[in-house]
Design a protein around this motif. Structure first.
Motif, PDB file in Angstrom:
ATOM      1  N   ALA A 107       5.587  41.492  18.104  1.00 29.17           N
ATOM      2  CA  ALA A 107       4.650  42.588  17.880  1.00 29.17           C
ATOM      3  C   ALA A 107       3.257  42.228  18.383  1.00 29.17           C
ATOM      4  CB  ALA A 107       4.620  42.952  16.397  1.00 29.17           C
ATOM      5  N   ALA A 108       2.831  40.989  18.134  1.00 35.10           N
ATOM      6  CA  ALA A 108       1.521  40.550  18.606  1.00 35.10           C
ATOM      7  C   ALA A 108       1.473  40.502  20.135  1.00 35.10           C
ATOM      8  CB  ALA A 108       1.193  39.179  18.018  1.00 35.10           C
ATOM      9  N   LEU A 109       2.535  40.015  20.751  1.00 33.19           N
ATOM     10  CA  LEU A 109       2.591  39.961  22.208  1.00 33.19           C
ATOM     11  C   LEU A 109       2.546  41.364  22.812  1.00 33.19           C
ATOM     12  CD1 LEU A 109       2.938  38.001  24.605  1.00 33.19           C
ATOM     13  CD2 LEU A 109       5.405  38.280  24.374  1.00 33.19           C
ATOM     14  N   ALA A 110       3.250  42.304  22.200  1.00 36.12           N
ATOM     15  CA  ALA A 110       3.244  43.684  22.699  1.00 36.12           C
ATOM     16  C   ALA A 110       1.863  44.312  22.565  1.00 36.12           C
ATOM     17  CB  ALA A 110       4.287  44.511  21.945  1.00 36.12           C
ATOM     18  N   ARG A 111       1.148  44.015  21.472  1.00 34.79           N
ATOM     19  CA  ARG A 111      -0.202  44.561  21.308  1.00 34.79           C
ATOM     20  C   ARG A 111      -1.131  44.075  22.412  1.00 34.79           C
ATOM     21  NH1 ARG A 111       0.656  43.857  15.713  1.00 34.79           N
ATOM     22  NH2 ARG A 111      -0.286  41.778  15.796  1.00 34.79           N
ATOM     23  N   ARG A 112      -0.989  42.809  22.791  1.00 33.49           N
ATOM     24  CA  ARG A 112      -1.872  42.274  23.829  1.00 33.49           C
ATOM     25  C   ARG A 112      -1.499  42.775  25.217  1.00 33.49           C
ATOM     26  NH1 ARG A 112      -3.063  35.904  22.468  1.00 33.49           N
ATOM     27  NH2 ARG A 112      -3.723  36.174  20.282  1.00 33.49           N
ATOM     28  N   LEU A 113      -0.225  42.941  25.467  1.00 33.41           N
ATOM     29  CA  LEU A 113       0.204  43.331  26.813  1.00 33.41           C
ATOM     30  C   LEU A 113       0.121  44.833  27.044  1.00 33.41           C
ATOM     31  CD1 LEU A 113       3.309  40.988  27.150  1.00 33.41           C
ATOM     32  CD2 LEU A 113       1.176  40.803  28.430  1.00 33.41           C
ATOM     33  N   PHE A 114       0.183  45.620  25.984  1.00 33.29           N
ATOM     34  CA  PHE A 114       0.120  47.075  26.108  1.00 33.29           C
ATOM     35  C   PHE A 114      -1.008  47.618  25.224  1.00 33.29           C
ATOM     36  CE2 PHE A 114       4.467  45.875  27.069  1.00 33.29           C
ATOM     37  CZ  PHE A 114       4.800  46.653  28.165  1.00 33.29           C
ATOM     38  N   PRO A 115      -2.252  47.241  25.490  1.00 37.59           N
ATOM     39  CA  PRO A 115      -3.345  47.677  24.609  1.00 37.59           C
ATOM     40  C   PRO A 115      -3.545  49.189  24.607  1.00 37.59           C
ATOM     41  CG  PRO A 115      -4.209  46.665  26.601  1.00 37.59           C
ATOM     42  CD  PRO A 115      -2.729  46.426  26.616  1.00 37.59           C
ATOM     43  N   ASP A 116      -3.169  49.858  25.688  1.00 44.09           N
ATOM     44  CA  ASP A 116      -3.356  51.309  25.769  1.00 44.09           C
ATOM     45  C   ASP A 116      -2.137  52.094  25.317  1.00 44.09           C
ATOM     46  OD1 ASP A 116      -5.888  50.855  26.856  1.00 44.09           O
ATOM     47  OD2 ASP A 116      -5.069  50.710  28.898  1.00 44.09           O
ATOM     48  N   THR A 163     -11.502  38.753  22.919  1.00 42.19           N
ATOM     49  CA  THR A 163     -12.734  38.006  23.191  1.00 42.19           C
ATOM     50  C   THR A 163     -12.566  36.951  24.285  1.00 42.19           C
ATOM     51  OG1 THR A 163     -12.171  36.416  21.443  1.00 42.19           O
ATOM     52  CG2 THR A 163     -13.505  38.328  20.810  1.00 42.19           C
ATOM     53  N   ARG A 164     -11.360  36.776  24.817  1.00 44.26           N
ATOM     54  CA  ARG A 164     -11.146  35.693  25.776  1.00 44.26           C
ATOM     55  C   ARG A 164     -10.081  36.099  26.769  1.00 44.26           C
ATOM     56  NH1 ARG A 164     -11.257  29.702  25.437  1.00 44.26           N
ATOM     57  NH2 ARG A 164      -9.604  28.860  26.772  1.00 44.26           N
ATOM     58  N   ASP A 165     -10.385  35.939  28.061  1.00 44.92           N
ATOM     59  CA  ASP A 165      -9.425  36.254  29.120  1.00 44.92           C
ATOM     60  C   ASP A 165      -8.583  35.048  29.508  1.00 44.92           C
ATOM     61  OD1 ASP A 165     -10.270  38.876  29.240  1.00 44.92           O
ATOM     62  OD2 ASP A 165     -11.731  38.510  30.834  1.00 44.92           O
ATOM     63  N   GLU A 166      -9.181  33.864  29.489  1.00 37.60           N
ATOM     64  CA  GLU A 166      -8.456  32.662  29.905  1.00 37.60           C
ATOM     65  C   GLU A 166      -7.474  32.241  28.820  1.00 37.60           C
ATOM     66  OE1 GLU A 166      -9.252  28.089  31.499  1.00 37.60           O
ATOM     67  OE2 GLU A 166     -10.924  29.364  30.877  1.00 37.60           O
ATOM     68  N   PRO A 167      -6.293  31.814  29.205  1.00 38.03           N
ATOM     69  CA  PRO A 167      -5.319  31.344  28.212  1.00 38.03           C
ATOM     70  C   PRO A 167      -5.842  30.163  27.413  1.00 38.03           C
ATOM     71  CG  PRO A 167      -4.253  31.726  30.326  1.00 38.03           C
ATOM     72  CD  PRO A 167      -5.727  31.851  30.567  1.00 38.03           C
ATOM     73  N   ARG A 168      -5.285  29.994  26.241  1.00 42.30           N
ATOM     74  CA  ARG A 168      -5.572  28.815  25.414  1.00 42.30           C
ATOM     75  C   ARG A 168      -4.570  27.722  25.807  1.00 42.30           C
ATOM     76  NH1 ARG A 168      -7.332  33.157  22.727  1.00 42.30           N
ATOM     77  NH2 ARG A 168      -9.061  32.939  21.249  1.00 42.30           N
TER      78      ARG A 168
END
Length: 568
Positions: A107-116, A163-168
């Motif tokens: 669910a968290a991954l889907a929120r980040r990949l499909f924000p719209d 708040t961050r574009d670069e991967p951790r």
């Protein structure tokens, strides 16, 4: 309410109701019967032997170093045993926790990949929990659901946040390392392609390729350094043979020419309808995938970069099992949810077309319900016969009602089609598992044999096994010593001479007159039998001699009332 508290509240609300629904179904299913031979019992056997003999660094199975798997799952089982005592309850609860974590990470991954497209984040966990094979396999005490957790966590580290574009990168490396410590180098296969193909789905990767690949490589080195931090001392501690298998034989043998589970190239293609059921029977899902056109969301591109190359790679590898690509089930439902979201936007007529609904699955459920309803008549008339049909007839009409109701639910036409399908899929799978418990589980329950072998081991009597022993008795019987594998009549005779009071376990396909006269115990197991003999009696029979009459009649399991019966 402070903004952070509000966000936490929203995240908790997003877990309702799919997470408690799935947790209740998983707990009910996993505790409906005991650990399944041979998958769960083997994992428990290794954990037990490590715990009982103090082998914290090197896993052991039946007295020998076990090179098949890395130790993280065993360590997690030991942590629970240290806190709660040595039972099979904690390992099963652990698997349920792994499965729930997998859903939350998806669910968290889907929120980040499909924000719209927030519908994707709401739909993806529903779709994953409905997959019948993934749910049933998640009831096994094995490594692959934990591996899926680390894979999803690692891939989540590659995506952008608010708040961050670069991967951790350091978190990515740690998750990779924990995955490597779960199941070895195969973990890298589950995450390497989204990283290698990062510029195709990640704008930051496309703009900063040197940093993406350079720091990504360092993260991979960190992960493998974590694996080597265990593997190097374990290899030297386990001996030359274990070291050779650990570093070379296991991985290379499965990739090039499988010594186990060899399958043809196209095997996974044929298995796809089973792996993706019930969504493989939903016409709208197929239409949504077929209608994918550019421009594609970053999430759809991510899912394609993940699922497609891993699927091709697993197909090329010689050794194949249905559960090997288990982490990619999350990627598959992510792709499917993204495709359906695009269909809803670009082709609303197709998204609401009744002919593309769940009616094929509804008809299948109703047909299965009708079959279960008439099954007692078919068995009574002698038209159907077999272990499953005979035992199922006593319960089939209760379950017929369940599948008739689920079929009727899928015939409804209104909003929430996907959730109805997921709900019906989860309940249908739970019903099948319950029906299995009531009917076929006695043919998998090795408790009678395990109790006998556990008592013999406690008395110091040696135990032999005709064939390859898979660890199915060690944990439940709390065995202290290894079981000796016996290959051939000469090995059985030598074992009987060395251990005249020992026991030998055999696996005949059927019971003959001798197998119900001279053994101590016989019980059905799957489509064969498990028979426990006094070693000297079996050796005498194989040598053509008549054994002495046993002091007690053979106990043969099970009777319809679940108790043993004795045969003269």
């Amino acid at each position: 309410m402070p903004p952070n508290a509000y966000r936490r509240t929203e995240h908790l609300r997003a877990l309702w109701p799919w997470l408690p629904l799935w947790a209740a179904a998983a707990l009910l299913a996993i505790f409906s019967h005991g650990p399944m031979p041979l998958y769960s019992t083997r994992t428990l056997a290794v954990a037990w032997e490590m715990w009982h003999h103090g082998h914290w660094l090197v896993p052991f199975n039946n007295g020998e170093p076990y090179s098949e798997k890395a130790p993280l799952l065993f360590w997690m089982i030991h942590a629970g045993w240290l806190a709660f005592g040595v039972t099979d309850v904690w390992p099963r609860v652990l698997e349920v926790l792994f499965g729930g974590t997998q859903l939350v990470l998806l669910a968290a991954l889907a929120r980040r990949l499909f924000p719209d497209r927030p519908w994707v984040a709401r739909a993806a966990p529903w779709m994953l929990l409905a997959l019948a094979y993934a749910f049933l396999f998640g009831l096994q005490i094995m490594y692959d659901v934990l591996l899926a957790v680390w894979s999803l966590a690692a891939l989540l580290c590659l995506t952008r946040t608010g708040t961050r574009d670069e991967p951790r990168w350091w978190l990515f490396g740690l998750c990779l390392g924990f995955g490597l410590l779960t199941k070895g180098p195969v973990m890298a296969l589950h995450v390497v392609f989204p990283w290698l193909l990062g510029p195709l789905w990640n704008d930051w990767a496309n703009q900063h390729r040197v940093r993406w690949y350079g720091r990504g490589l360092l993260a991979f080195l960190l992960g493998f350094a974590m694996l080597l931090a265990w593997a190097l001392p374990a290899g030297f501690s386990g001996g030359e043979a274990y070291r050779q298998r650990l570093f070379f034989t296991q991985t290379a043998g499965r990739v090039v020419h499988a010594f186990d589970h060899a399958r043809p190239l196209w095997w996974y293609v044929l298995a796809l309808p089973l792996l993706m059921f019930p969504f493989s029977g939903w016409p709208r899902a197929w239409v949504a995938l077929a209608m994918l056109r550019r421009p594609l969301d970053a999430g759809v591109r991510f899912a394609l970069c993940w699922v497609v190359p891993v699927f091709v790679t697993f197909s090329l590898i010689s050794g194949k099992q249905l559960y090997y690509p288990l982490p990619e089930f999350a990627g598959a439902v992510l792709l499917l949810a993204g495709a359906i979201a695009l269909l809803r936007e670009r082709h609303p007529a197709l998204a609401s077309n009744g002919w593309l609904g769940t009616w094929p699955l509804a008809l299948g459920g109703i047909a299965f319900g009708v079959f279960l309803f008439v099954l007692p008549w078919l068995v009574a008339a002698g038209r159907l016969h077999g272990a499953w049909f005979d035992t199922t007839a006593a319960y089939s009409r209760f379950f017929a009602v369940v599948f008739l109701l689920l079929g009727a639910l899928l015939l409804l036409r209104s909003r929430g089609e996907m959730r109805r399908l997921a709900f019906a899929g989860l309940l249908g799978t739970l019903a099948i598992n319950t029906l299995f418990t009531l009917t076929l589980w006695p043919r998998y329950d090795l408790t009678p044999t395990t109790r006998l072998l556990g008592a013999a081991d406690a008395q110091g009597r040696a135990i032999g096994y005709a064939g390859v022993y898979e660890g199915q008795f060690h944990f439940a019987g709390r065995l202290d010593r290894p079981i000796v594998e016996l290959h051939g009549n000469d090995a059985i005779a030598a074992f009987a001479r060395a251990h005249p009071d020992g026991l030998i376990v055999t696996h005949p396909s059927r019971l003959d007159a001798a197998a119900v006269r001279y053994p101590l115990l016989a019980q059905p197991f799957r489509s064969t039998w498990v028979v426990v003999w006094p070693a000297t009696s079996l050796a005498d029979l194989l040598a053509g001699h008549r054994p002495p009459e046993p002091a007690q009649p053979t106990r043969v399991f099970p009777n319809p009332d679940g108790r043993a019966r004795s045969l003269p």
